[in-house]
Scaffold this motif. Sequence first.
Motif, PDB file in Angstrom:
ATOM      1  N   VAL A   1       1.029  -1.254  -0.260  1.00  0.00           N
ATOM      2  CA  VAL A   1      -0.020  -0.011  -0.077  1.00  0.00           C
ATOM      3  C   VAL A   1       0.777   1.206  -0.012  1.00  0.00           C
ATOM      4  CG1 VAL A   1      -1.796   1.253   1.332  1.00  0.00           C
ATOM      5  CG2 VAL A   1      -1.975  -1.281   1.144  1.00  0.00           C
ATOM      6  N   VAL A   2       0.748   2.340  -0.978  1.00  0.00           N
ATOM      7  CA  VAL A   2       1.442   3.333  -0.871  1.00  0.00           C
ATOM      8  C   VAL A   2       0.444   4.710  -0.866  1.00  0.00           C
ATOM      9  CG1 VAL A   2       2.805   4.885  -2.320  1.00  0.00           C
ATOM     10  CG2 VAL A   2       2.942   2.199  -2.748  1.00  0.00           C
TER      11      VAL A   2
ATOM     12  N   GLU B   1      -2.446   0.750  11.764  1.00  0.00           N
ATOM     13  CA  GLU B   1      -3.838   0.158  11.690  1.00  0.00           C
ATOM     14  C   GLU B   1      -3.704  -0.966  10.581  1.00  0.00           C
ATOM     15  OE1 GLU B   1      -7.085   3.315  12.780  1.00  0.00           O
ATOM     16  OE2 GLU B   1      -5.414   3.798  11.479  1.00  0.00           O
ATOM     17  N   LEU B   2      -3.099  -0.594   9.179  1.00  0.00           N
ATOM     18  CA  LEU B   2      -3.051  -1.611   8.466  1.00  0.00           C
ATOM     19  C   LEU B   2      -1.908  -2.924   8.763  1.00  0.00           C
ATOM     20  CD1 LEU B   2      -2.736   0.941   5.162  1.00  0.00           C
ATOM     21  CD2 LEU B   2      -4.773  -0.409   6.042  1.00  0.00           C
TER      22      LEU B   2
ATOM     23  N   GLY C   1       2.038  -8.596   7.186  1.00  0.00           N
ATOM     24  CA  GLY C   1       2.925  -8.987   6.061  1.00  0.00           C
ATOM     25  C   GLY C   1       2.957  -7.680   4.916  1.00  0.00           C
ATOM     26  N   LEU C   2       2.153  -6.947   5.332  1.00  0.00           N
ATOM     27  CA  LEU C   2       2.244  -5.743   4.278  1.00  0.00           C
ATOM     28  C   LEU C   2       3.457  -5.108   4.264  1.00  0.00           C
ATOM     29  CD1 LEU C   2      -1.169  -3.753   4.615  1.00  0.00           C
ATOM     30  CD2 LEU C   2      -0.366  -4.868   2.320  1.00  0.00           C
TER      31      LEU C   2
ATOM     32  N   GLY D   1       8.813  -8.489   3.326  1.00  0.00           N
ATOM     33  CA  GLY D   1       7.582  -7.697   3.525  1.00  0.00           C
ATOM     34  C   GLY D   1       7.566  -7.457   5.190  1.00  0.00           C
ATOM     35  N   GLY D   2       6.412  -6.856   5.604  1.00  0.00           N
ATOM     36  CA  GLY D   2       5.966  -6.590   6.912  1.00  0.00           C
ATOM     37  C   GLY D   2       6.894  -5.406   7.433  1.00  0.00           C
ATOM     38  N   CYS D   3       6.628  -4.470   6.663  1.00  0.00           N
ATOM     39  CA  CYS D   3       7.658  -3.105   6.706  1.00  0.00           C
ATOM     40  C   CYS D   3       6.897  -1.617   6.473  1.00  0.00           C
ATOM     41  CB  CYS D   3       8.520  -3.094   5.729  1.00  0.00           C
ATOM     42  SG  CYS D   3       9.873  -2.154   6.090  1.00  0.00           S
ATOM     43  N   ARG D   4       6.991  -0.871   7.416  1.00  0.00           N
ATOM     44  CA  ARG D   4       6.538   0.523   7.280  1.00  0.00           C
ATOM     45  C   ARG D   4       7.746   1.469   7.030  1.00  0.00           C
ATOM     46  NH1 ARG D   4       3.198   3.501  12.071  1.00  0.00           N
ATOM     47  NH2 ARG D   4       2.847   5.321  10.972  1.00  0.00           N
TER      48      ARG D   4
END
Length: 455
Positions: free
Chosen positions: A283-284, A301-302, A308-309, A380-383
Amino acid sequence: MTIGGERDFGTAQAWEALGGAPELVERVRYAGSGNLGDGPLPVRELARATVAVCALAAGELGAVRAGKTTGDRPPLVVDEGAVATAFVSERHLRVRGRAPVTFAPLSGFWQAADGWVRTHANYPHHEAALVRALGLPSPAPEALRAAVAGRTAVEVQELAYGAGGLAVAVAERYGDPQPLVETVRTTGDRERGRGRVLGEAPPGRPVAGVRVLDLTRVIAGPVATRTLGLLGADVLRIDAPGLPEADDAYADTGFGKRSALLDLARAGDREVFEGLLAEADVVVTGYRPGALERHGLGAGELLERRPGLVVAELCAWGWRAPEPWAGRRGFDSLVQAGYGIAAGCAGPDGTPGVLPAQALDHGTGYLVAAGVMRALAGGGGCRLRFSLAGTGSWLVRGLAGGARATGGGAAYSAEPWLRETGSGYGVLRHAVSPFGEWAGGPSRWGTDRAVWLPR
């Protein structure tokens, strides 16, 4: 990267900020010539470095998906002509032969009683807010000029923002330092945070099979997602029907993606959106801080719902900016003004100047794409957090500390990097990406179905 036996300063800095292995920088070589280097700030170095690290990240992701190491790969060549052309893609755009309007009549620099103000009124609702805030008798440049001249720059700025418009007092010094990128990983079990396992990807398409939910507008975010689309991702842009995008803006940045409209205040549309989110890998977001949180869609929240997003957040003024700036809207031109870049580029008569490209927008876009690919390569799993001010801070502080690039003195022409392609808007003349050519032109904004393509 090495040029004449020395590592390229900007490329090494950007790759380090993204967490990349330092030895991979040695693979990059530059060729060709552009026209972004004639100015007081190292825009050429910013442009080619952001494209280079994006290319490095693409190569790294492709190697990971193929189960190979990246150390023995051949040199990676970045053509500076392609970079220079892509960094002003909106200026090269022609829609059925017509040149787009880059800036509206009420967008620009205006002299206030004690300095200068930069306004941005390209969108009708921003123009209406500016007219309302300053009590203009009409939306005419003469009326705006007179209204600004009788007020201080900060007064104009605060009146505009208070009414939902956009105006920024031109700063005389560089703004506070901001990080180029911030990475926040999910908490708890690292394995729980891993995204979908990605198999091998076709050559040149390292993001193939990855679903990217695009919640961005204007230039920076859309440049990131059109790049991911070119490199193989299924990119679906979602907008609210009550906040239309300018046709010319989407004609430039809509390559490599599809576009649909959903009103999250409607139960049916929200259900469709939740279904898309449930199957997204990335998600961008490009809305100002706090905007998506009102819908329960903040990055934290996401990731709580989908550990894993990969979530990449983009804002104008920086996540560490002092209040009220952290939560304010902004565009490249406004950040240049408010961050001190416009004053640093002033002409002999003191009129504020601009960079030779909207380099904060385009450069940040390539950094976002690079960060997303590095996060995918890591499971993944990163902000990730990016900002136009962060890129501006790097331009005036980090890059300015290194030697300016030499070479590339050959005459530059954009023509080798321009194409004509059919689209939902008719035939477009457009710049190609530094990473190659899109298979086709964009559809019209908001006309695609809100569904993912089959994997």
